[in-house]
Design a protein around this motif. Structure first.
Motif, PDB file in Angstrom:
ATOM      1  N   GLY A  27      68.091  15.445 -12.070  1.00  0.00           N
ATOM      2  CA  GLY A  27      68.081  14.880 -10.727  1.00  0.00           C
ATOM      3  C   GLY A  27      68.414  15.831  -9.601  1.00  0.00           C
ATOM      4  N   LYS A  28      68.655  17.111  -9.927  1.00  0.00           N
ATOM      5  CA  LYS A  28      69.033  18.088  -8.908  1.00  0.00           C
ATOM      6  C   LYS A  28      68.058  19.252  -8.899  1.00  0.00           C
ATOM      7  CE  LYS A  28      72.912  21.061  -7.526  1.00  0.00           C
ATOM      8  NZ  LYS A  28      74.285  21.522  -7.874  1.00  0.00           N
ATOM      9  N   GLU A  29      67.623  19.663  -7.701  1.00  0.00           N
ATOM     10  CA  GLU A  29      66.730  20.820  -7.597  1.00  0.00           C
ATOM     11  C   GLU A  29      67.542  22.105  -7.672  1.00  0.00           C
ATOM     12  OE1 GLU A  29      63.922  22.792  -4.219  1.00  0.00           O
ATOM     13  OE2 GLU A  29      63.418  20.710  -4.768  1.00  0.00           O
ATOM     14  N   ILE A  30      67.146  22.998  -8.590  1.00  0.00           N
ATOM     15  CA  ILE A  30      67.843  24.272  -8.765  1.00  0.00           C
ATOM     16  C   ILE A  30      66.836  25.412  -8.835  1.00  0.00           C
ATOM     17  CG2 ILE A  30      69.783  23.201  -9.985  1.00  0.00           C
ATOM     18  CD1 ILE A  30      68.547  24.350 -12.600  1.00  0.00           C
ATOM     19  N   MET A  31      67.329  26.614  -8.603  1.00  0.00           N
ATOM     20  CA  MET A  31      66.500  27.809  -8.723  1.00  0.00           C
ATOM     21  C   MET A  31      66.641  28.387 -10.133  1.00  0.00           C
ATOM     22  SD  MET A  31      66.459  31.287  -6.399  1.00  0.00           S
ATOM     23  CE  MET A  31      67.982  31.981  -7.076  1.00  0.00           C
ATOM     24  N   THR A  32      65.535  28.848 -10.716  1.00  0.00           N
ATOM     25  CA  THR A  32      65.547  29.490 -12.023  1.00  0.00           C
ATOM     26  C   THR A  32      64.878  30.854 -11.930  1.00  0.00           C
ATOM     27  OG1 THR A  32      63.398  28.635 -12.734  1.00  0.00           O
ATOM     28  CG2 THR A  32      65.327  27.240 -13.134  1.00  0.00           C
ATOM     29  N   HIS A  33      65.110  31.669 -12.941  1.00  0.00           N
ATOM     30  CA  HIS A  33      64.401  32.943 -13.078  1.00  0.00           C
ATOM     31  C   HIS A  33      63.120  32.714 -13.869  1.00  0.00           C
ATOM     32  CE1 HIS A  33      63.528  37.145 -13.705  1.00  0.00           C
ATOM     33  NE2 HIS A  33      63.583  36.988 -15.019  1.00  0.00           N
ATOM     34  N   VAL A  34      62.016  33.306 -13.410  1.00  0.00           N
ATOM     35  CA  VAL A  34      60.740  33.222 -14.126  1.00  0.00           C
ATOM     36  C   VAL A  34      60.477  34.586 -14.771  1.00  0.00           C
ATOM     37  CG1 VAL A  34      58.275  32.739 -13.969  1.00  0.00           C
ATOM     38  CG2 VAL A  34      59.872  31.524 -12.471  1.00  0.00           C
ATOM     39  N   PRO A  35      60.605  34.704 -16.094  1.00  0.00           N
ATOM     40  CA  PRO A  35      60.451  36.001 -16.762  1.00  0.00           C
ATOM     41  C   PRO A  35      58.993  36.349 -17.049  1.00  0.00           C
ATOM     42  CG  PRO A  35      61.101  34.358 -18.357  1.00  0.00           C
ATOM     43  CD  PRO A  35      61.035  33.647 -17.024  1.00  0.00           C
ATOM     44  N   ASN A  36      58.179  36.337 -15.994  1.00  0.00           N
ATOM     45  CA  ASN A  36      56.755  36.636 -16.130  1.00  0.00           C
ATOM     46  C   ASN A  36      56.230  37.049 -14.769  1.00  0.00           C
ATOM     47  OD1 ASN A  36      53.841  36.331 -16.307  1.00  0.00           O
ATOM     48  ND2 ASN A  36      54.175  35.216 -18.213  1.00  0.00           N
ATOM     49  N   THR A  37      55.616  38.236 -14.702  1.00  0.00           N
ATOM     50  CA  THR A  37      55.096  38.720 -13.423  1.00  0.00           C
ATOM     51  C   THR A  37      53.659  38.265 -13.173  1.00  0.00           C
ATOM     52  OG1 THR A  37      54.382  40.802 -14.441  1.00  0.00           O
ATOM     53  CG2 THR A  37      56.585  40.753 -13.453  1.00  0.00           C
ATOM     54  N   GLY A  38      53.035  37.613 -14.171  1.00  0.00           N
ATOM     55  CA  GLY A  38      51.677  37.099 -13.985  1.00  0.00           C
ATOM     56  C   GLY A  38      51.656  35.914 -13.035  1.00  0.00           C
ATOM     57  N   ARG A  39      50.467  35.484 -12.701  1.00  0.00           N
ATOM     58  CA  ARG A  39      50.340  34.406 -11.714  1.00  0.00           C
ATOM     59  C   ARG A  39      50.688  33.034 -12.290  1.00  0.00           C
ATOM     60  NH1 ARG A  39      44.627  36.833  -9.360  1.00  0.00           N
ATOM     61  NH2 ARG A  39      45.557  38.522  -8.142  1.00  0.00           N
ATOM     62  N   CYS A  40      50.231  32.749 -13.494  1.00  0.00           N
ATOM     63  CA  CYS A  40      50.527  31.467 -14.170  1.00  0.00           C
ATOM     64  C   CYS A  40      50.220  30.265 -13.286  1.00  0.00           C
ATOM     65  CB  CYS A  40      51.991  31.409 -14.625  1.00  0.00           C
ATOM     66  SG  CYS A  40      52.485  32.673 -15.798  1.00  0.00           S
TER      67      CYS A  40
END
Length: 230
Positions: A27-40
């Motif tokens: 229920g809470k918006e949080i920031m995460t790390h995305v371990p991928n430099t591609g566009r996805c």
């Protein structure tokens, strides 16, 4: 390979840059790390269910890595650090028949001007250099690489040709980070020069392998070889 840290489901919201993703968790918006430099961009769509891996390092700005996402019922691993680990496990367990004779497996070895993911050898001194490329792009059961232009990837392929010319074994394995794949092909629409380099490498004796993976929220394992269409 098993993911030993805790994993949780969340809902994807947005990705303002390559390394940051926002999700709704409990229920809470949080920031995460995305371990991928591609566009996805065909994977990370608002509203998509994603998998987070909890990280406990006090030096991190984020508490979670966004490591996978559902596309329909299919789970796609997007962690760019995973493919080398999966391939290493497969090499150790002799899951790649063309390479099972090599019993000495070394990571991150240099040849010429390139550093390859693996240098393989056997007891009689045969050497084989192997480069690994993680694949997340899929359409209608066909996997493709890359999803963004990669000059570094093209350079690796040309250096593998030089490895062959010097009498050693050379190959590239495309580790498709999802299942239900019928074939693999270079994504010429995104990077035609990479596609040309891959075909050139294959014509000059560089092995081109593609394997799909069995992916669950807390594991990813090399599953089976798929057809390569060049």
């Amino acid at each position: 390979m098993l993911i030993e840290k805790p994993v949780l489901e969340a809902v994807f919201v947005k990705r303002p840059n390559r390394f940051q993703g926002y999700v709704v968790l409990e229920g809470k918006e949080i920031m995460t790390h995305v371990p991928n430099t591609g566009r996805c961009k065909e994977i990370l769509i608002p509203g998509t269910t994603v998998i987070l891996r909890k990280e406990d390092s006090p030096e991190r700005k984020t508490q979670y890595d966004l490591i996978a996402a559902y596309k329909g019922e299919n789970l796609i691993s997007i962690d760019s650090h995973i493919p080398n680990k999966v391939v290493q496990e497969a090499l150790i367990n002799k899951m790649i028949p063309s390479l099972e004779k090599y019993n000495i497996i070394m990571r991150e070895k240099t040849f010429g001007n390139s550093r390859f993911d693996f240098k393989l050898s056997d007891d009689i001194g045969s050497e084989y250099y192997l480069e690994v490329k993680g694949v997340t792009l899929e359409k209608d059961g066909i996997a493709s690489f890359p999803d963004a232009p990669t000059e570094r990837g093209r350079k690796h392929l040309l250096e593998l040709v030089e490895v062959k010319r010097q009498g050693k074994g050379a190959g590239v394995i495309f580790l498709i980070q999802l299942d239900d794949i019928k074939a693999f092909t270079p994504h010429d629409e995104t990077d035609p020069e990479f596609g040309e380099a891959l075909r050139y490498a294959a014509k000059n004796g560089v092995d081109v392998f593609a394997y799909c993976s069995e992916v669950t929220p807390n594991s990813i394992t090399l599953k089976r070889e798929v057809q390569v269409i060049l």
